[in-house]
Design a protein around this motif. Structure first.
Motif, PDB file in Angstrom:
ATOM      1  N   THR A  22     -25.821  34.625  91.835  1.00  0.00           N
ATOM      2  CA  THR A  22     -24.785  35.635  91.602  1.00  0.00           C
ATOM      3  C   THR A  22     -23.406  35.006  91.508  1.00  0.00           C
ATOM      4  O   THR A  22     -22.599  35.377  90.643  1.00  0.00           O
ATOM      5  N   VAL A  23     -23.110  34.061  92.379  1.00  0.00           N
ATOM      6  CA  VAL A  23     -21.820  33.363  92.308  1.00  0.00           C
ATOM      7  C   VAL A  23     -21.680  32.668  90.955  1.00  0.00           C
ATOM      8  O   VAL A  23     -20.627  32.744  90.293  1.00  0.00           O
ATOM      9  N   LYS A  24     -22.735  32.011  90.519  1.00  0.00           N
ATOM     10  CA  LYS A  24     -22.697  31.303  89.236  1.00  0.00           C
ATOM     11  C   LYS A  24     -22.564  32.291  88.076  1.00  0.00           C
ATOM     12  O   LYS A  24     -21.855  32.020  87.092  1.00  0.00           O
ATOM     13  N   ALA A  25     -23.256  33.420  88.167  1.00  0.00           N
ATOM     14  CA  ALA A  25     -23.188  34.424  87.101  1.00  0.00           C
ATOM     15  C   ALA A  25     -21.806  35.047  87.029  1.00  0.00           C
ATOM     16  O   ALA A  25     -21.235  35.213  85.936  1.00  0.00           O
ATOM     17  N   ALA A  26     -21.249  35.427  88.158  1.00  0.00           N
ATOM     18  CA  ALA A  26     -19.944  36.088  88.177  1.00  0.00           C
ATOM     19  C   ALA A  26     -18.853  35.179  87.609  1.00  0.00           C
ATOM     20  O   ALA A  26     -17.899  35.663  86.977  1.00  0.00           O
ATOM     21  N   ALA A  27     -18.984  33.876  87.806  1.00  0.00           N
ATOM     22  CA  ALA A  27     -17.980  32.938  87.288  1.00  0.00           C
ATOM     23  C   ALA A  27     -17.931  32.939  85.764  1.00  0.00           C
ATOM     24  O   ALA A  27     -16.914  32.548  85.172  1.00  0.00           O
ATOM     25  N   LEU A  28     -18.990  33.400  85.110  1.00  0.00           N
ATOM     26  CA  LEU A  28     -19.028  33.455  83.648  1.00  0.00           C
ATOM     27  C   LEU A  28     -18.389  34.729  83.091  1.00  0.00           C
ATOM     28  O   LEU A  28     -18.253  34.871  81.887  1.00  0.00           O
ATOM     29  N   ARG A  29     -18.036  35.663  83.970  1.00  0.00           N
ATOM     30  CA  ARG A  29     -17.406  36.936  83.588  1.00  0.00           C
ATOM     31  C   ARG A  29     -18.196  37.666  82.492  1.00  0.00           C
ATOM     32  O   ARG A  29     -17.659  38.017  81.435  1.00  0.00           O
ATOM     33  N   PRO A  30     -19.460  37.918  82.740  1.00  0.00           N
ATOM     34  CA  PRO A  30     -20.287  38.565  81.711  1.00  0.00           C
ATOM     35  C   PRO A  30     -19.972  40.051  81.567  1.00  0.00           C
ATOM     36  O   PRO A  30     -19.567  40.712  82.522  1.00  0.00           O
ATOM     37  N   ARG A  31     -20.188  40.568  80.365  1.00  0.00           N
ATOM     38  CA  ARG A  31     -20.027  42.006  80.126  1.00  0.00           C
ATOM     39  C   ARG A  31     -21.370  42.716  80.101  1.00  0.00           C
ATOM     40  O   ARG A  31     -21.494  43.834  80.585  1.00  0.00           O
ATOM     41  N   ARG A  32     -22.379  42.071  79.522  1.00  0.00           N
ATOM     42  CA  ARG A  32     -23.707  42.683  79.408  1.00  0.00           C
ATOM     43  C   ARG A  32     -24.746  41.677  79.910  1.00  0.00           C
ATOM     44  O   ARG A  32     -24.936  40.621  79.296  1.00  0.00           O
ATOM     45  N   ILE A  33     -25.380  42.019  81.021  1.00  0.00           N
ATOM     46  CA  ILE A  33     -26.331  41.129  81.682  1.00  0.00           C
ATOM     47  C   ILE A  33     -27.744  41.675  81.532  1.00  0.00           C
ATOM     48  O   ILE A  33     -27.990  42.861  81.773  1.00  0.00           O
ATOM     49  N   LEU A  34     -28.669  40.799  81.170  1.00  0.00           N
ATOM     50  CA  LEU A  34     -30.085  41.132  81.180  1.00  0.00           C
ATOM     51  C   LEU A  34     -30.749  40.291  82.258  1.00  0.00           C
ATOM     52  O   LEU A  34     -30.604  39.067  82.286  1.00  0.00           O
ATOM     53  N   GLU A  35     -31.485  40.956  83.148  1.00  0.00           N
ATOM     54  CA  GLU A  35     -32.257  40.225  84.156  1.00  0.00           C
ATOM     55  C   GLU A  35     -33.731  40.326  83.824  1.00  0.00           C
ATOM     56  O   GLU A  35     -34.256  41.416  83.579  1.00  0.00           O
ATOM     57  N   LEU A  36     -34.417  39.191  83.854  1.00  0.00           N
ATOM     58  CA  LEU A  36     -35.856  39.123  83.649  1.00  0.00           C
ATOM     59  C   LEU A  36     -36.559  38.938  84.993  1.00  0.00           C
ATOM     60  O   LEU A  36     -36.016  38.316  85.901  1.00  0.00           O
ATOM     61  N   ALA A  37     -37.792  39.457  85.096  1.00  0.00           N
ATOM     62  CA  ALA A  37     -38.589  39.305  86.314  1.00  0.00           C
ATOM     63  C   ALA A  37     -37.779  39.710  87.543  1.00  0.00           C
ATOM     64  O   ALA A  37     -37.705  38.991  88.531  1.00  0.00           O
ATOM     65  N   ALA A  38     -37.190  40.893  87.482  1.00  0.00           N
ATOM     66  CA  ALA A  38     -36.251  41.332  88.515  1.00  0.00           C
ATOM     67  C   ALA A  38     -36.919  41.682  89.835  1.00  0.00           C
ATOM     68  O   ALA A  38     -36.238  41.768  90.872  1.00  0.00           O
ATOM     69  N   GLY A  39     -38.230  41.892  89.835  1.00  0.00           N
ATOM     70  CA  GLY A  39     -38.923  42.161  91.087  1.00  0.00           C
ATOM     71  C   GLY A  39     -38.406  43.397  91.787  1.00  0.00           C
ATOM     72  O   GLY A  39     -38.228  44.457  91.186  1.00  0.00           O
ATOM     73  N   THR A  40     -38.130  43.259  93.078  1.00  0.00           N
ATOM     74  CA  THR A  40     -37.665  44.398  93.866  1.00  0.00           C
ATOM     75  C   THR A  40     -36.154  44.570  93.831  1.00  0.00           C
ATOM     76  O   THR A  40     -35.621  45.451  94.498  1.00  0.00           O
ATOM     77  N   GLY A  41     -35.460  43.732  93.060  1.00  0.00           N
ATOM     78  CA  GLY A  41     -34.043  43.961  92.825  1.00  0.00           C
ATOM     79  C   GLY A  41     -33.083  43.231  93.724  1.00  0.00           C
ATOM     80  O   GLY A  41     -31.904  43.605  93.799  1.00  0.00           O
ATOM     81  N   VAL A  42     -33.507  42.157  94.366  1.00  0.00           N
ATOM     82  CA  VAL A  42     -32.574  41.447  95.247  1.00  0.00           C
ATOM     83  C   VAL A  42     -31.422  40.830  94.447  1.00  0.00           C
ATOM     84  O   VAL A  42     -30.250  40.965  94.816  1.00  0.00           O
ATOM     85  N   LEU A  43     -31.721  40.168  93.328  1.00  0.00           N
ATOM     86  CA  LEU A  43     -30.660  39.619  92.499  1.00  0.00           C
ATOM     87  C   LEU A  43     -29.891  40.736  91.797  1.00  0.00           C
ATOM     88  O   LEU A  43     -28.658  40.676  91.678  1.00  0.00           O
TER      89      LEU A  43
END
Length: 253
Positions: A22-43
């Motif tokens: 999450t820290v690494k993702a937020a640093a990229l300042r994304p507008r539209r995020i797709l998560e794969l294999a999200a499981g129970t949603g912790v990420l």
């Protein structure tokens, strides 16, 4: 399975790495995020909190996980989806993330090619994958317990699947074959913390695909007692803290 996974394994094993991604993702300042294999949603949950202005779409192949995860992280749009045939338009996202899911893709180059297709030019693919089994103290102890419980033909799920994509060079080769450029590769060791080895044993034996293999092979309570005893001998009764190693990749489309 999702409830046991969420209760026993997410806090001890998966949340520390979700916070890192999450820290690494937020640093990229994304507008539209797709998560794969999200499981129970912790990420998913940590992404929603860290990137409140982003649109987050969470997917998983398993419909039970989608149902459970959508209740855990309702701020995301949830869809059942196969990573090798993503139901999204070209260039739909500027960031695709995946926590410990790429090891499960039957054809990783095909899945990575799909990820590249749904990314904008210059979009990023951020994911992690477990290192060798011996670098994950919890799961090495679990496998030893399974081998003690089943001296002949023990379940091999953990060595072959979660820890079966543990060569960073192979991962990089697959990314390149799919048209990505690897921007960053990191070996990351974090500490897993669990209240007891008994909780870990319950989580792994009832909240992962090992559950089915154990049920096919023998008496569940006896297996649980044997696995717990072996894990306790290796880790202590708990509270237990132990290292877990993963590789983190960031690639650009």
């Amino acid at each position: 399975m999702p409830a046991a996974y969420e209760r026993y394994l997410v806090p001890a094993v998966f949340r520390p790495f979700a916070e890192d991604l999450t820290v690494k993702a937020a640093a990229l300042r994304p507008r539209r995020i797709l998560e794969l294999a999200a499981g129970t949603g912790v990420l998913t949950s940590t992404l929603l909190a860290a990137t409140p202005s982003s649109e987050v779409t969470a997917t998983d192949l398993n419909e039970a996980m989608v149902a459970f995860g959508s209740a855990q992280a309702p701020g995301a749009t949830w869809r059942q989806a196969d990573a090798q045939r993503l139901p999204f338009a070209d260039g739909r996202f500027d960031l695709v993330v995946c926590q410990f899911g790429v090891m499960f893709f039957p054809d990783r180059v095909a899945a990575f090619t799909e990820v590249r297709r749904v990314l904008v030019a210059g979009g990023r693919f951020l994911f992690n994958t477990w290192g060798p089994l011996g670098t994950h103290a919890f799961e090495a102890a679990l496998q030893a317990g399974l081998e003690r419980a089943f001296p002949v033909d023990p379940p091999r799920f953990f060595p072959t699947v979660p820890h079966g994509y543990a060569d960073p060079a192979s991962v990089a080769t697959d990314l390149t074959a799919a048209g990505f450029t690897v921007e960053e590769e990191q070996e990351l060791t974090l500490q897993g913390r669990a209240p007891s080895t008994a909780d870990l044993a319950i989580g792994y034996l009832t909240g992962t695909p090992v559950r089915g293999a154990v049920e096919e092979r023998g008496d569940g309570p006896t297996v649980r007692a044997t696995v717990t005893a072996e894990m306790t001998a290796r880790l202590g009764p708990g509270p237990v803290t132990a290292p877990m190693t993963a590789y983190v990749f960031r690639a650009v489309a």
